[in-house]
Write an enzyme that holds these catalytic residues in place. Structure first.
Site, short mmCIF file in Angstrom:
data_model
loop_
_atom_site.label_atom_id
_atom_site.label_comp_id
_atom_site.label_asym_id
_atom_site.label_seq_id
_atom_site.Cartn_x
_atom_site.Cartn_y
_atom_site.Cartn_z
N SER A 95 0.92 -1.33 0.16
CA SER A 95 0.21 0.06 0.39
C SER A 95 0.96 1.21 0.00
CB SER A 95 -1.03 -0.23 1.01
OG SER A 95 -2.21 0.89 0.91
N ASP A 217 -9.94 -5.91 -3.52
CA ASP A 217 -9.50 -4.37 -3.42
C ASP A 217 -9.93 -3.10 -3.77
OD1 ASP A 217 -7.54 -2.70 -2.25
OD2 ASP A 217 -5.95 -3.03 -2.76
N HIS A 245 -8.29 -4.90 0.76
CA HIS A 245 -7.28 -4.75 0.94
C HIS A 245 -5.91 -5.27 1.66
CE1 HIS A 245 -4.22 -1.04 -0.03
NE2 HIS A 245 -4.24 -1.03 1.45
#
Length: 267
Positions: A95, A217, A245
């Site tokens: 991320s 996600d 995610h």
């Protein structure tokens, strides 16, 4: 925990196992220890040394006041790699950590032997920009959401339908989210982003790379992750099913297989 001073702050880190180093960069507001649930054991069993650390804003690393920039986060990580004498090292970023890893590969290629970018993007779109503005507005409001509400919304945003629709599984997640809820940690990290499209810059990356995306996600959706892979000359793309995610925690075996398969290929 051991620590280094870099870029004007103290960063705490830890090392697991022995062998060639793999630096793991965590995402927004999360501690480096999240990697130790699944990824560091797999790496050490495979003969690597896993290095985890807490980004600025995540104790026991320093928590400077104010808003952090992407340049801050990149400089911190660069300093850690140099202080540990780990360059060029293998990097795995998740991320926000994946965006930091992208910038290292673009601007400091001498530090990066190869890189895995997990659930990360090279640009923002309308919906993702709206998420970011919403989180910043909440942080600036001083409002603290009820734990039960925050846990439910976190689950809805971060998990796949496979988890959300399994009563036993989602109950455990909701309990974990509620116990960790409260005032937003690492608020300064909410401003650590690249405001421009990084795809052109990614075309200069020379290191071999892999992008890992998660099918469900909504924070960093697969089509945006795939753009990262398409931009980098030597990069492939893996999409893991039934994962949101938090796919590193929902589907750890598949994630570990994708990471290790790539690392072995680049030995």
């Amino acid at each position: 925990m051991p620590y280094v001073f870099t870029n004007g702050i103290r960063l705490t880190y830890d090392r697991w196992g022995q062998g060639e180093r793999v630096l793991l960069i965590m995402g927004s507001a999360a501690a480096g220890r999240v990697w130790t649930m699944h990824q560091t054991p797999a790496l050490t069993r495979a003969g690597y040394q896993a290095v985890t650390f807490d980004n600025r804003g995540v104790p026991p690393s320093d928590v400077p006041p104010g808003k952090y920039s992407m340049a801050d986060m990149v400089a911190d990580t660069k300093g850690l790699i140099e202080a540990l004498g780990a360059a060029p090292c293998r990097i795995v970023g998740f991320s926000l950590g994946g965006q930091i890893a992208q910038e290292l590969a673009i601007h400091h290629p001498e530090l990066v032997r190869c890189a895995v970018f997990i659930a990360t993007t090279a640009r923002s779109d309308t919906m993702r920009a709206a998420y970011r503005r919403a989180y910043r507005a909440l942080a600036g409001s001083g409002v603290e959401l009820p734990g039960e509400y925050e846990a439910a919304m976190t689950a809805a945003q971060m998990l796949s339908p496979a988890s959300l629709n399994d009563d036993a599984v989602v109950s455990l997640w909701l309990d974990a989210f509620q116990h960790s809820s409260g005032k937003q940690a690492a608020q300064g990290q909410l401003w650590a982003e690249n405001s421009d499209d990084r795809r052109a810059a990614l075309r200069t990356v020379a290191a071999p790379c892999r992008v890992i995306a998660f099918s469900d996600d909504v924070v960093t959706p697969p089509h945006l992750c795939a753009e990262v892979a398409s931009a980098i000359p030597d990069c492939d793309y893996v999409e893991i099913q039934d994962a949101g995610h938090f796919g590193c925690l929902e589907q750890p075996d598949e994630v570990n297989e994708a990471i290790l398969g790539f690392l072995k290929r680049t030995d």
